[in-house]
Each structure stands twice: as structure tokens, then as C-alpha cells.
Scaffold this motif. Sequence first.
Motif, PDB file in Angstrom:
ATOM      1  N   ASN A  70     -22.325  56.217  68.739  1.00  0.00           N
ATOM      2  CA  ASN A  70     -22.246  56.150  70.190  1.00  0.00           C
ATOM      3  C   ASN A  70     -21.491  57.373  70.684  1.00  0.00           C
ATOM      4  O   ASN A  70     -20.282  57.453  70.534  1.00  0.00           O
ATOM      5  N   GLN A  71     -22.205  58.333  71.282  1.00  0.00           N
ATOM      6  CA  GLN A  71     -21.599  59.583  71.719  1.00  0.00           C
ATOM      7  C   GLN A  71     -21.656  59.699  73.236  1.00  0.00           C
ATOM      8  O   GLN A  71     -22.613  59.263  73.859  1.00  0.00           O
ATOM      9  N   PHE A  72     -20.630  60.318  73.795  1.00  0.00           N
ATOM     10  CA  PHE A  72     -20.538  60.542  75.231  1.00  0.00           C
ATOM     11  C   PHE A  72     -20.419  62.046  75.447  1.00  0.00           C
ATOM     12  O   PHE A  72     -19.440  62.660  75.054  1.00  0.00           O
ATOM     13  N   GLU A  73     -21.447  62.647  76.030  1.00  0.00           N
ATOM     14  CA  GLU A  73     -21.425  64.079  76.323  1.00  0.00           C
ATOM     15  C   GLU A  73     -21.002  64.259  77.771  1.00  0.00           C
ATOM     16  O   GLU A  73     -21.472  63.543  78.651  1.00  0.00           O
ATOM     17  N   PHE A  74     -20.122  65.227  77.995  1.00  0.00           N
ATOM     18  CA  PHE A  74     -19.535  65.405  79.318  1.00  0.00           C
ATOM     19  C   PHE A  74     -19.264  66.871  79.603  1.00  0.00           C
ATOM     20  O   PHE A  74     -19.316  67.719  78.719  1.00  0.00           O
ATOM     21  N   SER A  75     -18.991  67.157  80.867  1.00  0.00           N
ATOM     22  CA  SER A  75     -18.597  68.484  81.317  1.00  0.00           C
ATOM     23  C   SER A  75     -17.227  68.384  81.972  1.00  0.00           C
ATOM     24  O   SER A  75     -16.840  67.315  82.447  1.00  0.00           O
ATOM     25  N   VAL A  76     -16.501  69.506  82.012  1.00  0.00           N
ATOM     26  CA  VAL A  76     -15.176  69.551  82.636  1.00  0.00           C
ATOM     27  C   VAL A  76     -15.168  70.733  83.605  1.00  0.00           C
ATOM     28  O   VAL A  76     -15.534  71.848  83.232  1.00  0.00           O
ATOM     29  N   GLU A  77     -14.759  70.492  84.846  1.00  0.00           N
ATOM     30  CA  GLU A  77     -14.667  71.562  85.844  1.00  0.00           C
ATOM     31  C   GLU A  77     -13.300  72.235  85.841  1.00  0.00           C
ATOM     32  O   GLU A  77     -13.195  73.440  86.026  1.00  0.00           O
ATOM     33  N   ASP A  78     -12.246  71.462  85.647  1.00  0.00           N
ATOM     34  CA  ASP A  78     -10.872  71.955  85.755  1.00  0.00           C
ATOM     35  C   ASP A  78     -10.442  72.652  84.454  1.00  0.00           C
ATOM     36  O   ASP A  78     -10.487  72.058  83.373  1.00  0.00           O
ATOM     37  N   LYS A  79      -9.980  73.900  84.568  1.00  0.00           N
ATOM     38  CA  LYS A  79      -9.582  74.675  83.396  1.00  0.00           C
ATOM     39  C   LYS A  79      -8.364  74.075  82.696  1.00  0.00           C
ATOM     40  O   LYS A  79      -8.283  74.095  81.468  1.00  0.00           O
ATOM     41  N   LYS A  80      -7.400  73.519  83.455  1.00  0.00           N
ATOM     42  CA  LYS A  80      -6.200  72.929  82.833  1.00  0.00           C
ATOM     43  C   LYS A  80      -6.565  71.720  81.974  1.00  0.00           C
ATOM     44  O   LYS A  80      -6.034  71.544  80.877  1.00  0.00           O
ATOM     45  N   ILE A  81      -7.462  70.892  82.471  1.00  0.00           N
ATOM     46  CA  ILE A  81      -7.913  69.731  81.696  1.00  0.00           C
ATOM     47  C   ILE A  81      -8.648  70.209  80.446  1.00  0.00           C
ATOM     48  O   ILE A  81      -8.443  69.684  79.350  1.00  0.00           O
ATOM     49  N   ALA A  82      -9.478  71.226  80.589  1.00  0.00           N
ATOM     50  CA  ALA A  82     -10.225  71.760  79.448  1.00  0.00           C
ATOM     51  C   ALA A  82      -9.284  72.317  78.387  1.00  0.00           C
ATOM     52  O   ALA A  82      -9.504  72.112  77.189  1.00  0.00           O
ATOM     53  N   GLU A  83      -8.230  73.017  78.799  1.00  0.00           N
ATOM     54  CA  GLU A  83      -7.268  73.556  77.832  1.00  0.00           C
ATOM     55  C   GLU A  83      -6.572  72.442  77.068  1.00  0.00           C
ATOM     56  O   GLU A  83      -6.376  72.535  75.849  1.00  0.00           O
ATOM     57  N   GLN A  84      -6.191  71.366  77.779  1.00  0.00           N
ATOM     58  CA  GLN A  84      -5.555  70.229  77.101  1.00  0.00           C
ATOM     59  C   GLN A  84      -6.500  69.605  76.082  1.00  0.00           C
ATOM     60  O   GLN A  84      -6.097  69.240  74.986  1.00  0.00           O
ATOM     61  N   LEU A  85      -7.771  69.476  76.452  1.00  0.00           N
ATOM     62  CA  LEU A  85      -8.737  68.862  75.549  1.00  0.00           C
ATOM     63  C   LEU A  85      -9.064  69.769  74.364  1.00  0.00           C
ATOM     64  O   LEU A  85      -9.291  69.283  73.259  1.00  0.00           O
ATOM     65  N   MET A  86      -9.081  71.072  74.572  1.00  0.00           N
ATOM     66  CA  MET A  86      -9.392  71.986  73.470  1.00  0.00           C
ATOM     67  C   MET A  86      -8.368  71.897  72.347  1.00  0.00           C
ATOM     68  O   MET A  86      -8.718  72.011  71.176  1.00  0.00           O
ATOM     69  N   ILE A  87      -7.126  71.701  72.687  1.00  0.00           N
ATOM     70  CA  ILE A  87      -6.109  71.598  71.635  1.00  0.00           C
ATOM     71  C   ILE A  87      -5.960  70.161  71.132  1.00  0.00           C
ATOM     72  O   ILE A  87      -5.134  69.900  70.279  1.00  0.00           O
ATOM     73  N   SER A  88      -6.782  69.247  71.651  1.00  0.00           N
ATOM     74  CA  SER A  88      -6.724  67.844  71.237  1.00  0.00           C
ATOM     75  C   SER A  88      -7.950  67.421  70.444  1.00  0.00           C
ATOM     76  O   SER A  88      -8.200  66.227  70.297  1.00  0.00           O
ATOM     77  N   SER A  89      -8.718  68.343  69.964  1.00  0.00           N
ATOM     78  CA  SER A  89      -9.922  68.011  69.210  1.00  0.00           C
ATOM     79  C   SER A  89      -9.560  67.179  67.989  1.00  0.00           C
ATOM     80  O   SER A  89      -8.614  67.482  67.272  1.00  0.00           O
TER      81      SER A  89
END
Length: 141
Positions: A70-89
Motif C-alpha cells: 500500500n503506497q501513497f505517492e505525494f507532492s510537496v510545495e513547501d521547501k521547508k517541509i521537503a527538507e525535513q522529509l528528505m532527512i527523514s527517509s
Amino acid sequence: MRKGLLWFLGILIVALGIFIYVRFYYVFGTGVKSGELNYLVYKGVIFKTYEGKLIQSGFRADKPGGLQSNQFEFSVEDKKIAEQLMISSGKNVQLHYKEYFGTLPWRGYTKFIVDSIIMIEEKPNSTDLEEELTPYILESM
């Protein structure tokens, strides 16, 4: 006859405006998804967007007799949220999202736009690796 044509064009323009608003800007639904963050990438040719995938627990049947994660594909507009998620892989996260009827190229490739992070579950002994990789990840953006 000219007056009727102007009325028709006016109604057509208003209807087209309503259609475009509902299709691309009206928030159809909101919700929270949780699971293990598989990846978040910054990609695109003309419009660069943040695209990610969350692997949720459990399985679903794509076809009768078949199983798929069960996969959820998504997009992120906010750069700060994206940075937090990139280091949380690889960590378990809870993400709040908005769902639209259609996609826009500058907003992302999916109809699901993550607008906030509710929780990032820390795994034990992962801080050393995170501290080593964080400057590299943020520098590459």
C-alpha cells in the motif's frame, strides 16, 4: 443576435472559470497518512517539484489473487517541509495532505499535496547517520 452572442460568451467564460477553479484549485479532501517514508526527490524538467512515496502498513489486492504494498505517492510545495522529509527517509511519519481533482505542473505530479508534517518517529541510534548526511542532503538541493 449580437446581444445573444455576448450573453452566450459571458456564460461560457464564467462556466470555464468555474470548471478550472473546481478542477485545479478546489480542495476535494484532506486527511492524514502514516507509514514509512520511502523517498522524497526534487525533480522536473521545466517545473522542479518535490515528489515522494510513503509505504503504508498492510497490503491491498491490485488484481484478484494478487498482493501489492500500500503506497501513497505525494507532492510537496513547501521547501521547508521537503527538507525535513528528505532527512527523514526510512522513518515512520504522519503527513497531512490536501487532495485536488487535477494536477498542475508547478504544484507537482500528483493530486495529493502534503502541507504539514504531524509526526516523525525517531528510530534509536539513527542520529549519528542523520548528522553525517544532513549537510550533504541540504547542500545538494
